[in-house]
Write a protein that holds these residues in place. Sequence first.
Motif, short mmCIF file in Angstrom:
data_model
loop_
_atom_site.label_atom_id
_atom_site.label_comp_id
_atom_site.label_asym_id
_atom_site.label_seq_id
_atom_site.Cartn_x
_atom_site.Cartn_y
_atom_site.Cartn_z
N LYS B 97 0.83 -1.20 0.00
CA LYS B 97 0.00 0.00 0.00
C LYS B 97 0.87 1.26 0.00
O LYS B 97 0.57 2.24 -0.69
CB LYS B 97 -0.87 -0.03 1.25
N THR B 98 1.95 1.25 0.80
CA THR B 98 2.78 2.46 0.85
C THR B 98 3.64 2.59 -0.40
O THR B 98 4.06 3.69 -0.72
CB THR B 98 3.70 2.50 2.08
N LEU B 99 3.90 1.47 -1.10
CA LEU B 99 4.71 1.58 -2.32
C LEU B 99 4.07 2.54 -3.32
O LEU B 99 4.74 3.33 -3.97
CB LEU B 99 4.91 0.20 -2.95
N LYS B 100 2.73 2.49 -3.39
CA LYS B 100 2.00 3.43 -4.25
C LYS B 100 2.39 4.86 -3.91
O LYS B 100 2.69 5.66 -4.80
CB LYS B 100 0.50 3.28 -3.98
N ARG B 101 2.34 5.17 -2.62
CA ARG B 101 2.62 6.55 -2.19
C ARG B 101 4.09 6.89 -2.41
O ARG B 101 4.42 8.04 -2.73
CB ARG B 101 2.26 6.73 -0.72
N ASN B 190 7.92 -3.39 -12.93
CA ASN B 190 8.10 -3.90 -11.56
C ASN B 190 7.01 -3.39 -10.64
O ASN B 190 6.46 -4.15 -9.83
CB ASN B 190 9.47 -3.48 -11.01
N GLN B 191 6.71 -2.09 -10.77
CA GLN B 191 5.69 -1.51 -9.89
C GLN B 191 4.33 -2.15 -10.15
O GLN B 191 3.58 -2.45 -9.23
CB GLN B 191 5.60 0.01 -10.12
N ARG B 192 4.02 -2.39 -11.41
CA ARG B 192 2.71 -2.95 -11.75
C ARG B 192 2.57 -4.39 -11.27
O ARG B 192 1.46 -4.85 -11.00
CB ARG B 192 2.48 -2.89 -13.26
N ILE B 194 3.57 -5.46 -8.46
CA ILE B 194 3.23 -5.42 -7.03
C ILE B 194 1.88 -4.74 -6.80
O ILE B 194 1.05 -5.22 -6.05
CB ILE B 194 4.34 -4.66 -6.26
N ILE B 195 1.69 -3.60 -7.47
CA ILE B 195 0.47 -2.83 -7.25
C ILE B 195 -0.62 -3.34 -8.19
O ILE B 195 -0.58 -3.07 -9.39
CB ILE B 195 0.73 -1.33 -7.49
N LYS B 196 -1.56 -4.09 -7.62
CA LYS B 196 -2.58 -4.72 -8.48
C LYS B 196 -3.64 -3.70 -8.89
O LYS B 196 -4.00 -3.61 -10.06
CB LYS B 196 -3.24 -5.88 -7.73
N ASP B 197 -4.18 -2.95 -7.93
CA ASP B 197 -5.21 -1.97 -8.29
C ASP B 197 -4.56 -0.63 -8.60
O ASP B 197 -4.33 0.18 -7.73
CB ASP B 197 -6.24 -1.83 -7.16
N TRP B 198 -4.25 -0.44 -9.86
CA TRP B 198 -3.49 0.75 -10.28
C TRP B 198 -4.47 1.91 -10.50
O TRP B 198 -4.78 2.27 -11.63
CB TRP B 198 -2.72 0.43 -11.56
N ASN B 199 -4.93 2.52 -9.40
CA ASN B 199 -5.89 3.61 -9.56
C ASN B 199 -5.19 4.95 -9.39
O ASN B 199 -5.64 5.83 -8.68
CB ASN B 199 -7.03 3.48 -8.56
N MET B 200 -4.05 5.11 -10.03
CA MET B 200 -3.31 6.38 -9.97
C MET B 200 -2.71 6.67 -11.33
O MET B 200 -2.68 5.80 -12.20
CB MET B 200 -2.21 6.28 -8.92
N PRO B 201 -2.29 7.93 -11.55
CA PRO B 201 -1.74 8.25 -12.87
C PRO B 201 -0.47 7.45 -13.16
O PRO B 201 0.22 7.03 -12.24
CB PRO B 201 -1.46 9.75 -12.79
N ASP B 202 -0.20 7.26 -14.45
CA ASP B 202 0.98 6.48 -14.82
C ASP B 202 2.26 7.21 -14.49
O ASP B 202 3.24 6.63 -14.10
CB ASP B 202 0.94 6.16 -16.31
N TYR B 203 2.22 8.51 -14.73
CA TYR B 203 3.39 9.28 -14.35
C TYR B 203 2.93 10.54 -13.66
O TYR B 203 2.12 11.28 -14.21
CB TYR B 203 4.27 9.62 -15.56
N ASN B 204 3.39 10.79 -12.45
CA ASN B 204 2.88 11.88 -11.62
C ASN B 204 3.69 13.13 -11.81
O ASN B 204 4.83 13.20 -11.36
CB ASN B 204 2.94 11.49 -10.14
N TRP B 205 3.12 14.12 -12.43
CA TRP B 205 3.83 15.38 -12.50
C TRP B 205 3.73 16.09 -11.19
O TRP B 205 2.78 16.03 -10.49
CB TRP B 205 3.26 16.25 -13.60
#
Lengths: 308, 205
Positions: B97-101, B190-192, B194-205
């Motif tokens: 969960k924190t990996l997303k952040r 790699n990130q994908r 681990i993070i199954k529910d990818w409900n965030m932008p692909d690249y965060n500006w």
Amino acid sequence: MENSIFLTILYAVISVIFITVYGLFLNGVVIKIVARVHGRFGPPVWQPFLDIIKNNAKRTMISHGIMYFLGPVFRITGGIGTYLFIPAIYGSVMFSNLSFSGDLLLVVYFIFFGQLGMALGAGESGHPYSAIGVSRGLSQMTAFEFPFALSIVSLVIQYQTLSISAIVAAQQGGILNWTMITNPLATLAGVIALLGMNMHSPFDIVIAPQEIPIGPPTEYHSAFLGMLQTNRAIFNAAKLILFMNIFFGGATNIFLLILKTFLIYMISVVIGVSFPRFRTEQSIRFFLKYPLLIGILSVVISIFRQGV
Amino acid sequence: MENNNKPVNLGLSAADRELFCEALPVVRKPLQNFIEKFLNWARANSLWILGFGTGCGAIELRPLMTSRYDMYRYGIAPRPTPRQSSVFIIGGYASVKTLKRIVRSYEQMQNPKFVIALGSCTINGGMYWDSYNTINRIDAYIPVDIYIAGCMPRPEAIIAGFGKLKELILAGKGEGANKYADNFEWYKANQRKIIKDWNMPDYNW
């Protein structure tokens, strides 16, 4: 005629460079002093320079829109503008800047110009903390503007002029001629307003570390932040020079200027390290109570002394 | 995965999709002259940290600010937002969960940026190596410049780690942001994983 304009511009550039370097070193020294009060060593006094170089040297920048881009520009315009309309050293051609008679009103306006531009810019960044910081900043600004404006009005009645140079000239010839002695109530109201302007504790409700992490500049980064930091130094020193000119007799040379502005800044710093932060409503109520009354009293007394 | 031809930010709702930039990160080559050396010197002496305090290592970061350890004398200061910081500190184990952040915060930082990973958990999982919910090696998801081993590392060790980071930056080797942009596909894959529910932008500006 053209020659003198170019000379004025050259002198103004030298003057701005001087104020930038002095302001940054002043910030560095204050960081050091605060660190010593905490029982730490603190960073070297040139740390503000390093921070600005580093921020300007960041390789990427992100803009959130036109107003976001213009926010720091307005801010630094406000800082340099404020400084350039204040005669920094009395009797010096080089450091008299672009001052003219009637500039006190312009300077009072310019002090708030930067904040308003920054409020618009920070608003466009869209960060909630920016919006909270802006609303806090503008409400505190409105509050401390009352005692500040009243003390200025009192001075204008006392000296019958709007020119800062003339006010400084009237204070020459010893400490007994300073506004601090001749009009202590106006000085008191003005200095309390200065505490609010300098945004040290207990009036640091805009930046409010640990509360709304850094307030309006939350989204500002890279060169935007570098610009804001440069302005912080210029604007800070400009305010101190204004207060030195109108309340504490001005300066006739550069060493006197450094000594006096440093001591005036120490009022803010000493109070800052001694007191915790006010809440927003406490801060606003503080300014609208005694400082406001002192300001009104100083205006009334000035009117009676002038026999108007 | 995503390139300029394929649609991006599919994890977001259609309304949110417009709020985020679709451009991929690009490599910003450092200058190859004395100016870069000077800038590196400034960068090394003005390290603004973003403490990511989800692991137990964050507890050892706090004493650094106090008068006993006083990290500010080395030009190291805490900064509240990722935009303004240049050093990202992962404070120990990172759960899924924190990996997303972590990814989102890291991507919001501006180039050049550096990462310090605290504790054994960030190197090989440490005492959580067989946990169902933590990742074992942070280096596979964002580029790490310095590891500080220990469970947990003492404040002295962290300051020594900052010293190493300074040497790295002065030598011109702190190019984590460019490494990330260069191997963007690999990191994202790699990130994908681990993070199954990818409900965030692909690249965060």
